[in-house]
Design a protein around this motif. Structure first.
Motif, PDB file in Angstrom:
ATOM      1  N   VAL A 103      79.289  42.316  11.522  1.00 57.60           N
ATOM      2  CA  VAL A 103      79.937  41.553  12.591  1.00 57.60           C
ATOM      3  C   VAL A 103      80.080  40.124  12.074  1.00 57.60           C
ATOM      4  CG1 VAL A 103      79.819  40.797  14.984  1.00 57.60           C
ATOM      5  CG2 VAL A 103      78.767  42.951  14.325  1.00 57.60           C
ATOM      6  N   GLN A 104      81.321  39.612  12.080  1.00 54.47           N
ATOM      7  CA  GLN A 104      81.582  38.276  11.543  1.00 54.47           C
ATOM      8  C   GLN A 104      82.545  37.523  12.455  1.00 54.47           C
ATOM      9  OE1 GLN A 104      82.924  38.251   7.496  1.00 54.47           O
ATOM     10  NE2 GLN A 104      83.339  36.073   7.499  1.00 54.47           N
ATOM     11  N   VAL A 105      82.334  36.207  12.558  1.00 51.20           N
ATOM     12  CA  VAL A 105      83.229  35.360  13.341  1.00 51.20           C
ATOM     13  C   VAL A 105      83.837  34.318  12.408  1.00 51.20           C
ATOM     14  CG1 VAL A 105      83.436  33.804  15.299  1.00 51.20           C
ATOM     15  CG2 VAL A 105      81.767  35.648  15.377  1.00 51.20           C
ATOM     16  N   ASP A 106      85.176  34.237  12.410  1.00 54.52           N
ATOM     17  CA  ASP A 106      85.905  33.248  11.605  1.00 54.52           C
ATOM     18  C   ASP A 106      86.723  32.363  12.528  1.00 54.52           C
ATOM     19  OD1 ASP A 106      85.336  34.093   8.891  1.00 54.52           O
ATOM     20  OD2 ASP A 106      86.590  35.845   9.290  1.00 54.52           O
ATOM     21  N   LYS A 107      86.901  31.106  12.137  1.00 58.42           N
ATOM     22  CA  LYS A 107      87.828  30.228  12.849  1.00 58.42           C
ATOM     23  C   LYS A 107      89.234  30.710  12.550  1.00 58.42           C
ATOM     24  CE  LYS A 107      87.216  26.626  15.014  1.00 58.42           C
ATOM     25  NZ  LYS A 107      87.245  26.601  16.464  1.00 58.42           N
ATOM     26  N   HIS A 108      90.047  30.771  13.597  1.00 58.58           N
ATOM     27  CA  HIS A 108      91.448  31.198  13.455  1.00 58.58           C
ATOM     28  C   HIS A 108      92.271  30.252  14.323  1.00 58.58           C
ATOM     29  CE1 HIS A 108      94.679  34.002  12.584  1.00 58.58           C
ATOM     30  NE2 HIS A 108      94.969  34.063  13.869  1.00 58.58           N
ATOM     31  N   GLY A 109      92.675  29.140  13.742  1.00 58.64           N
ATOM     32  CA  GLY A 109      93.358  28.117  14.526  1.00 58.64           C
ATOM     33  C   GLY A 109      92.389  27.536  15.530  1.00 58.64           C
ATOM     34  N   SER A 110      92.795  27.453  16.785  1.00 54.58           N
ATOM     35  CA  SER A 110      91.903  26.916  17.814  1.00 54.58           C
ATOM     36  C   SER A 110      90.996  27.997  18.392  1.00 54.58           C
ATOM     37  CB  SER A 110      92.721  26.274  18.941  1.00 54.58           C
ATOM     38  OG  SER A 110      93.548  27.262  19.537  1.00 54.58           O
ATOM     39  N   ASN A 111      91.238  29.243  18.013  1.00 54.29           N
ATOM     40  CA  ASN A 111      90.423  30.351  18.499  1.00 54.29           C
ATOM     41  C   ASN A 111      89.525  30.867  17.377  1.00 54.29           C
ATOM     42  OD1 ASN A 111      91.601  30.308  21.084  1.00 54.29           O
ATOM     43  ND2 ASN A 111      93.285  31.591  20.385  1.00 54.29           N
ATOM     44  N   ASN A 112      88.747  31.878  17.702  1.00 55.17           N
ATOM     45  CA  ASN A 112      87.866  32.518  16.735  1.00 55.17           C
ATOM     46  C   ASN A 112      88.269  33.978  16.606  1.00 55.17           C
ATOM     47  OD1 ASN A 112      85.714  30.391  16.221  1.00 55.17           O
ATOM     48  ND2 ASN A 112      85.751  30.472  18.446  1.00 55.17           N
ATOM     49  N   LEU A 113      88.072  34.523  15.431  1.00 57.11           N
ATOM     50  CA  LEU A 113      88.415  35.910  15.160  1.00 57.11           C
ATOM     51  C   LEU A 113      87.123  36.672  14.856  1.00 57.11           C
ATOM     52  CD1 LEU A 113      90.908  37.750  14.827  1.00 57.11           C
ATOM     53  CD2 LEU A 113      90.813  37.238  12.390  1.00 57.11           C
ATOM     54  N   VAL A 114      86.802  37.657  15.696  1.00 62.03           N
ATOM     55  CA  VAL A 114      85.646  38.514  15.476  1.00 62.03           C
ATOM     56  C   VAL A 114      86.110  39.708  14.648  1.00 62.03           C
ATOM     57  CG1 VAL A 114      83.925  40.003  16.552  1.00 62.03           C
ATOM     58  CG2 VAL A 114      84.559  37.837  17.643  1.00 62.03           C
ATOM     59  N   SER A 115      85.423  39.956  13.557  1.00 56.50           N
ATOM     60  CA  SER A 115      85.725  41.111  12.706  1.00 56.50           C
ATOM     61  C   SER A 115      84.530  42.051  12.704  1.00 56.50           C
ATOM     62  CB  SER A 115      86.010  40.682  11.265  1.00 56.50           C
ATOM     63  OG  SER A 115      87.125  39.852  11.203  1.00 56.50           O
ATOM     64  N   TRP A 116      84.790  43.308  12.981  1.00 52.66           N
ATOM     65  CA  TRP A 116      83.778  44.350  12.880  1.00 52.66           C
ATOM     66  C   TRP A 116      84.209  45.246  11.748  1.00 52.66           C
ATOM     67  CZ3 TRP A 116      82.634  43.335  18.234  1.00 52.66           C
ATOM     68  CH2 TRP A 116      81.289  43.480  18.544  1.00 52.66           C
ATOM     69  N   THR A 117      83.339  45.437  10.789  1.00 52.84           N
ATOM     70  CA  THR A 117      83.609  46.333   9.673  1.00 52.84           C
ATOM     71  C   THR A 117      82.512  47.384   9.641  1.00 52.84           C
ATOM     72  OG1 THR A 117      84.594  44.516   8.427  1.00 52.84           O
ATOM     73  CG2 THR A 117      83.983  46.488   7.181  1.00 52.84           C
ATOM     74  N   VAL A 118      82.891  48.632   9.576  1.00 50.93           N
ATOM     75  CA  VAL A 118      81.937  49.727   9.469  1.00 50.93           C
ATOM     76  C   VAL A 118      82.183  50.425   8.142  1.00 50.93           C
ATOM     77  CG1 VAL A 118      81.209  51.943  10.421  1.00 50.93           C
ATOM     78  CG2 VAL A 118      81.766  50.055  11.961  1.00 50.93           C
ATOM     79  N   GLU A 119      81.127  50.493   7.339  1.00 56.39           N
ATOM     80  CA  GLU A 119      81.162  51.241   6.088  1.00 56.39           C
ATOM     81  C   GLU A 119      80.330  52.503   6.304  1.00 56.39           C
ATOM     82  OE1 GLU A 119      80.506  48.884   2.438  1.00 56.39           O
ATOM     83  OE2 GLU A 119      80.243  47.224   3.852  1.00 56.39           O
TER      84      GLU A 119
END
Length: 151
Positions: A103-119
């Protein structure tokens, strides 16, 4: 047909990415109240929550049934706002040899982008890809976002 794979889901949030990251890192016990249709309980079995190596027991609802998962915090990266869980025991391992969630959170402009990666690695080629698990991730992200925007 490949037995190993990776699934990724991204969700843009308007609430604080730091709050989202801290919730998963240090307050997973609060998730049942934020995502009651998905997570029923989370408790620390070993170690201290928010530290690599700690073991959490999750009770969750998946595919119409109550499930359990024992997972270890495998990695925490503060600069990337990410946390990695590795499933050690539980219902998911009835179909998958390995199951690791990031589970990762990145800045994406004025919002944030949550990424879920399942391996994952399937036990056999007849096992489906974990798309229904990704649906759980989507629902949790939406529930957490809704809660944070209301407060």
């Amino acid at each position: 047909m490949a037995l190993s794979g990776k699934r990724v889901f991204q969700f843009e949030i308007k609430s604080s990415g730091n709050l989202f990251h801290e919730l998963w890192k240090t307050k997973p016990h609060e998730l049942p109240s934020l995502t009651p249709t998905t997570i029923q309980n989370c408790q620390v079995l070993d170690g201290q929550v928010g530290t690599v190596g700690s073991i959490l027991l999750w009770n969750y609802f998946h595919d119409g049934k109550d499930c359990v998962s024992k997972a270890r915090i495998k990695d925490i990266n503060e600069s990337k706002k990410s946390i990695t869980f590795e499933v050690l025991e539980g219902d998911v391992l009835e179909q998958y040899k390995t199951f690791i969630s990031h589970v990762q959170v990145d800045k994406h402009g004025s919002n944030n982008l949550v990424s879920w990666t399942v391996e994952y690695e399937k036990l056999n080629p007849n096992i489906p890809d974990p798309d229904t698990f990704m649906e759980i991730c989507k629902q949790m992200a939406k529930d957490i976002e809704t809660h944070h925007l209301q407060n």
